[in-house]
Design a protein around this motif. Sequence first.
Motif, PDB file in Angstrom:
ATOM      1  N   GLN A 156       0.793  -1.260  -0.030  1.00  0.00           N
ATOM      2  CA  GLN A 156       0.032   0.055  -0.016  1.00  0.00           C
ATOM      3  C   GLN A 156       0.933   1.127   0.056  1.00  0.00           C
ATOM      4  OE1 GLN A 156      -3.924  -0.828   0.344  1.00  0.00           O
ATOM      5  NE2 GLN A 156      -2.662  -2.380  -0.850  1.00  0.00           N
ATOM      6  N   ASN A 157       1.930   1.055   0.136  1.00  0.00           N
ATOM      7  CA  ASN A 157       3.131   2.320   0.134  1.00  0.00           C
ATOM      8  C   ASN A 157       4.027   2.107  -0.826  1.00  0.00           C
ATOM      9  OD1 ASN A 157       1.833   3.480   2.530  1.00  0.00           O
ATOM     10  ND2 ASN A 157       3.245   2.805   4.174  1.00  0.00           N
ATOM     11  N   SER A 158       3.918   1.411  -2.009  1.00  0.00           N
ATOM     12  CA  SER A 158       4.881   0.994  -3.167  1.00  0.00           C
ATOM     13  C   SER A 158       5.507   2.204  -3.526  1.00  0.00           C
ATOM     14  CB  SER A 158       4.079   0.262  -4.268  1.00  0.00           C
ATOM     15  OG  SER A 158       3.053   1.017  -4.765  1.00  0.00           O
ATOM     16  N   ASP A 159       5.155   3.407  -3.193  1.00  0.00           N
ATOM     17  CA  ASP A 159       5.824   4.585  -3.945  1.00  0.00           C
ATOM     18  C   ASP A 159       7.297   4.573  -3.139  1.00  0.00           C
ATOM     19  OD1 ASP A 159       4.039   5.086  -5.618  1.00  0.00           O
ATOM     20  OD2 ASP A 159       3.375   6.947  -4.688  1.00  0.00           O
ATOM     21  N   ILE A 160       7.199   4.196  -1.834  1.00  0.00           N
ATOM     22  CA  ILE A 160       8.637   4.271  -1.092  1.00  0.00           C
ATOM     23  C   ILE A 160       9.312   3.069  -0.775  1.00  0.00           C
ATOM     24  CG2 ILE A 160       8.006   6.472   0.022  1.00  0.00           C
ATOM     25  CD1 ILE A 160       6.964   5.050   2.389  1.00  0.00           C
ATOM     26  N   ALA A 161       8.076   1.993  -0.627  1.00  0.00           N
ATOM     27  CA  ALA A 161       8.722   0.535  -0.330  1.00  0.00           C
ATOM     28  C   ALA A 161       9.535  -0.154  -1.652  1.00  0.00           C
ATOM     29  CB  ALA A 161       7.752  -0.243   0.232  1.00  0.00           C
ATOM     30  N   LEU A 162       8.902   0.020  -2.706  1.00  0.00           N
ATOM     31  CA  LEU A 162       9.375  -0.775  -3.863  1.00  0.00           C
ATOM     32  C   LEU A 162      10.100   0.103  -4.930  1.00  0.00           C
ATOM     33  CD1 LEU A 162       6.053  -2.769  -4.688  1.00  0.00           C
ATOM     34  CD2 LEU A 162       8.089  -3.307  -3.007  1.00  0.00           C
ATOM     35  N   SER A 163       9.842   1.268  -4.934  1.00  0.00           N
ATOM     36  CA  SER A 163      10.779   2.258  -5.847  1.00  0.00           C
ATOM     37  C   SER A 163      11.929   2.960  -5.035  1.00  0.00           C
ATOM     38  CB  SER A 163       9.955   3.590  -6.141  1.00  0.00           C
ATOM     39  OG  SER A 163       9.655   4.347  -5.372  1.00  0.00           O
ATOM     40  N   HIS A 164      12.562   3.662  -5.769  1.00  0.00           N
ATOM     41  CA  HIS A 164      13.700   4.185  -5.135  1.00  0.00           C
ATOM     42  C   HIS A 164      13.680   5.703  -4.987  1.00  0.00           C
ATOM     43  CE1 HIS A 164      16.462   0.820  -5.040  1.00  0.00           C
ATOM     44  NE2 HIS A 164      15.966   0.467  -6.391  1.00  0.00           N
ATOM     45  N   ALA A 165      12.363   6.189  -4.585  1.00  0.00           N
ATOM     46  CA  ALA A 165      11.837   7.188  -4.108  1.00  0.00           C
ATOM     47  C   ALA A 165      12.697   7.702  -2.886  1.00  0.00           C
ATOM     48  CB  ALA A 165      10.520   7.565  -4.154  1.00  0.00           C
ATOM     49  N   GLY A 166      12.793   8.818  -2.239  1.00  0.00           N
ATOM     50  CA  GLY A 166      13.173   9.090  -0.933  1.00  0.00           C
ATOM     51  C   GLY A 166      14.348  10.029  -0.998  1.00  0.00           C
ATOM     52  N   LEU A 167      14.529  10.756  -0.128  1.00  0.00           N
ATOM     53  CA  LEU A 167      15.826  11.472  -0.108  1.00  0.00           C
ATOM     54  C   LEU A 167      16.724  11.086   1.016  1.00  0.00           C
ATOM     55  CD1 LEU A 167      14.201  15.151  -0.275  1.00  0.00           C
ATOM     56  CD2 LEU A 167      15.027  13.753  -2.043  1.00  0.00           C
ATOM     57  N   GLU A 168      18.065  10.968   0.925  1.00  0.00           N
ATOM     58  CA  GLU A 168      19.157  10.604   1.635  1.00  0.00           C
ATOM     59  C   GLU A 168      19.159  11.594   2.812  1.00  0.00           C
ATOM     60  OE1 GLU A 168      22.433   8.673  -0.376  1.00  0.00           O
ATOM     61  OE2 GLU A 168      23.678   9.638   1.125  1.00  0.00           O
ATOM     62  N   ILE A 169      19.289  11.431   4.078  1.00  0.00           N
ATOM     63  CA  ILE A 169      19.308  12.135   5.134  1.00  0.00           C
ATOM     64  C   ILE A 169      20.559  11.908   6.108  1.00  0.00           C
ATOM     65  CG2 ILE A 169      17.142  13.372   5.154  1.00  0.00           C
ATOM     66  CD1 ILE A 169      16.487  11.507   7.749  1.00  0.00           C
ATOM     67  N   SER A 170      21.093  12.568   6.864  1.00  0.00           N
ATOM     68  CA  SER A 170      22.193  12.144   7.853  1.00  0.00           C
ATOM     69  C   SER A 170      21.516  11.528   9.148  1.00  0.00           C
ATOM     70  CB  SER A 170      22.892  13.379   8.161  1.00  0.00           C
ATOM     71  OG  SER A 170      22.359  14.347   8.754  1.00  0.00           O
ATOM     72  N   GLU A 171      21.992  11.025   9.949  1.00  0.00           N
ATOM     73  CA  GLU A 171      21.740  10.678  11.240  1.00  0.00           C
ATOM     74  C   GLU A 171      21.280  11.851  12.124  1.00  0.00           C
ATOM     75  OE1 GLU A 171      24.132   7.688  13.467  1.00  0.00           O
ATOM     76  OE2 GLU A 171      23.533   8.669  15.176  1.00  0.00           O
ATOM     77  N   GLU A 172      22.043  12.930  11.927  1.00  0.00           N
ATOM     78  CA  GLU A 172      21.988  14.382  12.675  1.00  0.00           C
ATOM     79  C   GLU A 172      20.598  14.780  12.298  1.00  0.00           C
ATOM     80  OE1 GLU A 172      23.463  15.295  15.258  1.00  0.00           O
ATOM     81  OE2 GLU A 172      21.963  17.322  15.542  1.00  0.00           O
ATOM     82  N   ARG A 173      20.218  14.790  10.868  1.00  0.00           N
ATOM     83  CA  ARG A 173      19.061  15.331  10.478  1.00  0.00           C
ATOM     84  C   ARG A 173      17.615  14.387  11.150  1.00  0.00           C
ATOM     85  NH1 ARG A 173      15.725  18.915  10.135  1.00  0.00           N
ATOM     86  NH2 ARG A 173      13.846  18.360   8.662  1.00  0.00           N
ATOM     87  N   LEU A 174      17.910  13.137  11.126  1.00  0.00           N
ATOM     88  CA  LEU A 174      16.892  12.325  11.687  1.00  0.00           C
ATOM     89  C   LEU A 174      16.534  12.718  13.159  1.00  0.00           C
ATOM     90  CD1 LEU A 174      14.942  10.089  11.342  1.00  0.00           C
ATOM     91  CD2 LEU A 174      16.837   8.363  12.133  1.00  0.00           C
ATOM     92  N   ILE A 175      17.673  12.910  13.789  1.00  0.00           N
ATOM     93  CA  ILE A 175      17.489  13.560  15.166  1.00  0.00           C
ATOM     94  C   ILE A 175      16.686  14.742  15.219  1.00  0.00           C
ATOM     95  CG2 ILE A 175      18.565  14.208  17.247  1.00  0.00           C
ATOM     96  CD1 ILE A 175      20.787  12.317  16.365  1.00  0.00           C
ATOM     97  N   GLU A 176      16.955  15.638  14.423  1.00  0.00           N
ATOM     98  CA  GLU A 176      16.097  17.063  14.198  1.00  0.00           C
ATOM     99  C   GLU A 176      14.973  16.844  13.915  1.00  0.00           C
ATOM    100  OE1 GLU A 176      20.053  19.842  12.583  1.00  0.00           O
ATOM    101  OE2 GLU A 176      18.271  19.197  10.987  1.00  0.00           O
ATOM    102  N   ILE A 177      14.500  15.713  12.980  1.00  0.00           N
ATOM    103  CA  ILE A 177      13.302  15.507  12.736  1.00  0.00           C
ATOM    104  C   ILE A 177      12.334  15.148  13.915  1.00  0.00           C
ATOM    105  CG2 ILE A 177      11.681  13.771  11.350  1.00  0.00           C
ATOM    106  CD1 ILE A 177      13.725  14.421   9.209  1.00  0.00           C
ATOM    107  N   PHE A 178      13.137  14.159  14.701  1.00  0.00           N
ATOM    108  CA  PHE A 178      12.433  13.767  15.957  1.00  0.00           C
ATOM    109  C   PHE A 178      11.949  14.917  16.858  1.00  0.00           C
ATOM    110  CE2 PHE A 178      15.362   9.711  16.284  1.00  0.00           C
ATOM    111  CZ  PHE A 178      14.559   9.206  15.198  1.00  0.00           C
ATOM    112  N   PHE A 179      12.873  15.904  17.193  1.00  0.00           N
ATOM    113  CA  PHE A 179      12.576  17.323  17.820  1.00  0.00           C
ATOM    114  C   PHE A 179      11.462  18.090  16.998  1.00  0.00           C
ATOM    115  CE2 PHE A 179      16.290  15.737  20.089  1.00  0.00           C
ATOM    116  CZ  PHE A 179      16.087  16.136  21.428  1.00  0.00           C
ATOM    117  N   GLU A 180      11.611  17.983  15.729  1.00  0.00           N
ATOM    118  CA  GLU A 180      10.485  19.046  15.046  1.00  0.00           C
ATOM    119  C   GLU A 180       9.244  18.365  15.145  1.00  0.00           C
ATOM    120  OE1 GLU A 180      12.151  18.963  11.124  1.00  0.00           O
ATOM    121  OE2 GLU A 180      13.794  20.336  11.679  1.00  0.00           O
ATOM    122  N   LEU A 181       9.058  16.884  15.299  1.00  0.00           N
ATOM    123  CA  LEU A 181       7.803  16.594  15.342  1.00  0.00           C
ATOM    124  C   LEU A 181       7.142  16.669  16.738  1.00  0.00           C
ATOM    125  CD1 LEU A 181       8.405  13.064  13.123  1.00  0.00           C
ATOM    126  CD2 LEU A 181       6.600  15.194  12.492  1.00  0.00           C
TER     127      LEU A 181
END
Length: 302
Positions: free
Chosen positions: A69-94
């Motif tokens: 049901q999420n084939s756009d992201i699970a089966l294709s190569h869509a998506g942006l590469e991010i750093s681990e630090e950016r992932l931490i920032e996203i946690f705090f932003e959410l």
Amino acid sequence: MSDLYNSCFLCPRRCGADRRISRGFCGESDQIRICRAALHMWEEPCISGSEGSGTVFFTGCQLRCIFCQNSDIALSHAGLEISEERLIEIFFELAAQGANNINLVTPSHFTPTVISAIDRAKSRGFTLPFVWNSSGYESIETLELLRGRIDIFLPDFKYFSSDLANSFSRAPDYFEKASLAVKKMLDIVGEPKFDDRGIMKKGVIVRHLVLPAHTDDSMKVIKYLFDTFGHSIYVSIMNQYTPMPSVSAYKDLSRRLTTYEYEKVVNFAADLGIKNGFIQSRGTARDSFIPAFDYTGVLKSI
Ligand code: SF4
């Protein structure tokens, strides 16, 4: 921990790929990629609440079901590469947006980076619960790495039949791996706990998506879960199956679930005595129920 990517045995596929230079069955290298990071209102009520669940959608998947049901992201190569630090920032932003939790969607193939980000976020004072929202096709060794880091497990449990699992996900051992995974998840987080607003703080919610023409398999899954785990877990029975273009060769999967089929499975669960459960209302099987994977929240706003 990042050396786990060097010869990858993170999931039951056990490719052994060196993800620094190649990709395994999941289609991903050792660099995390995501498609969306935003509040999501349509998870189970004890996960979303009225404020929303802070979902982070990772690219790639180790199961790769043909009806994804999420084939756009699970089966294709869509998506942006991010750093681990950016992932931490996203946690705090959410968290700043009011999220009740951080909901990591299909994160298993990025486990080393994700757990490092969780540890670093917690060391900076991050307190929201982390939700592991996965396919259920997991290695128990990898799940053990989540002890003390993940608070809520939200796995799928897709099939009882090995033939179905093989036809639709090329994983004939799905039932064996998913049943061991749910046991491990329950061992890690224990019985369900909620705050005074009814928001889950710890626990396991197992999701089962009822597939058209396969209600018998659904009932076997639900009976297995209740016979094995009783009221220690929640069971979420989902009706939102939407036929994707990838299933055009599969007659049984080329239509939506009927109300009769869904109610048959829900009534079966009620007759078994399942009380800790969630069902979906009519009208959830729409394309619009699938989030827009438009990179919302992925890049830092300037
Ligand atoms: S996580 Fe990916 S590369 Fe690693 S074993 Fe699983 S499918 Fe293969």
